[in-house]
Design an enzyme around this catalytic site. Structure first.
Site, PDB file in Angstrom:
ATOM      1  CG  ASP A  69      -4.260 -36.434  26.419  1.00 18.71           C
ATOM      2  OD1 ASP A  69      -5.215 -35.679  26.676  1.00 18.71           O
ATOM      3  OD2 ASP A  69      -3.641 -36.414  25.340  1.00 18.71           O
TER       4      ASP A  69
ATOM      5  CB  SER B  12      -4.972 -32.674  25.030  1.00 17.44           C
ATOM      6  OG  SER B  12      -3.960 -33.314  24.280  1.00 17.44           O
TER       7      SER B  12
END
Length: 316
Positions: free
Chosen positions: A203, A90
């Site tokens: 993600d 991320s």
């Protein structure tokens, strides 16, 4: 004090081989071969065997809160702890890639303090999400010094999640870094998934909040994880994004034992109530990272001293 210590950043970070110089132990320190320190995701790891030490640093995500990673890196730079490699997920993937490409911690912090959400995202509503991340490539082109894994100054690892299998997908060694980073930052419900070959990626924190295990796979015996704890939920969510974010927090709380078990040290900056989109609080985020990293230095120093004693005994 740590001149010559090799380090690797995962975002989780891994600290590798090292050699300390200066003082009464100078000759002994210089005799220690340079190995590898790995930092990635949000964890740092190290491996101590004989007269060598392999460490790794892993950096977690958190959107704007990920700017705190720059503060952690700044302290390591100031204390002369060189990094050998780095990985991240991320927002941690952005910081890790920047550092691996040759950007200094101060530069990363400066960019982080000036960036806004529109620098990496654009409204593009569709069935899979409400924002596209194509704009992130232009942002990365201005931050990174090189754009391919094989050209990085130190080894880099980036983790995303396969939306169908739910498994972590690691990128390293060769290829373009733009798509892996976009995928690692593709927060479900907000960003549209990123297509890669026959997979849809989202993600990386969905499958691996902090890639401490990846640090171990890279050879680290000591892993330092940098965790960005979410602010306490004091009132019910008021919109769909708050609902998704809260679900993320609950899910990650249930899987926290996994990455903590793979970590030897966890650095958790006190981000208080700063939210995921708190770019206006960037200076405070950087400072929080510095404070947390400084507090952890005695533990890291103890590792190095123990390795030096072992190396001295081996030499004698």
């Amino acid at each position: 004090m740590f001149a010559g210590i090799g380090v690797v950043i995962l975002l989780v970070m891994v600290f590798g081989g090292f050699a300390l110089t200066g003082g009464a132990l100078g000759p002994v320190m210089e005799a220690i071969p340079h190995e590898m320190l790995i930092i990635g995701g949000a964890a740092v790891g190290a491996v101590v065997t004989g007269n060598s030490m392999h460490e790794l640093k892993a950096l977690g995500g958190g959107f704007a809160r990920g700017i705190a990673h720059a503060g952690v890196l700044r302290v390591f730079e100031q204390r002369g702890i060189p990094l050998h490699c780095i990985t991240g997920v991320s927002a941690g993937a952005i910081v890790a890639a920047a550092y691996a490409s040759g950007a200094e911690a101060d530069e990363i912090a400066r960019v982080g303090c000036s960036m806004r959400f529109r620098d990496v995202a654009k409204w593009s509503i569709c069935r899979m999400g409400v924002m596209g991340s194509e704009r992130m490539k232009r942002f990365l082109e201005g931050l990174l010094k090189t754009y391919k894994f094989e050209d990085m100054r130190i080894p880099l690892g980036v983790v995303a999640t396969d939306l169908c299998t739910g498994k972590a997908v690691s990128f390293r060694d060769t290829g373009d870094v733009f798509l892996p980073i976009r995928a690692s930052c593709a927060y479900p419900g907000l960003f549209q998934p990123v297509a890669c070959d026959d997979r849809l990626l989202v993600d990386g924190a969905m499958s691996m909040e902090i890639p401490a295990v990846v640090a171990r796979e890279l050879g680290a015996t000591h892993v330092i994880s940098v965790a960005l704890p979410a602010p306490a939920c004091r009132r019910p969510p008021k919109d769909v994004f708050q609902v998704i974010r809260r679900c993320f927090q609950i899910m990650q709380g249930r899987s926290e034992d996994g990455w903590r078990h793979a970590s030897d040290l966890v650095i958790a900056p006190d981000l208080q109530s700063i939210e995921w989109n708190g770019f206006n609080s960037a200076p405070e985020l950087v400072k929080a990272g510095e404070v947390a990293a400084t507090a952890a230095l005695p533990v890291i120093q103890a590792w190095f001293k123990a390795a030096l004693v072992q190396s001295s005994c081996t030499i004698n």
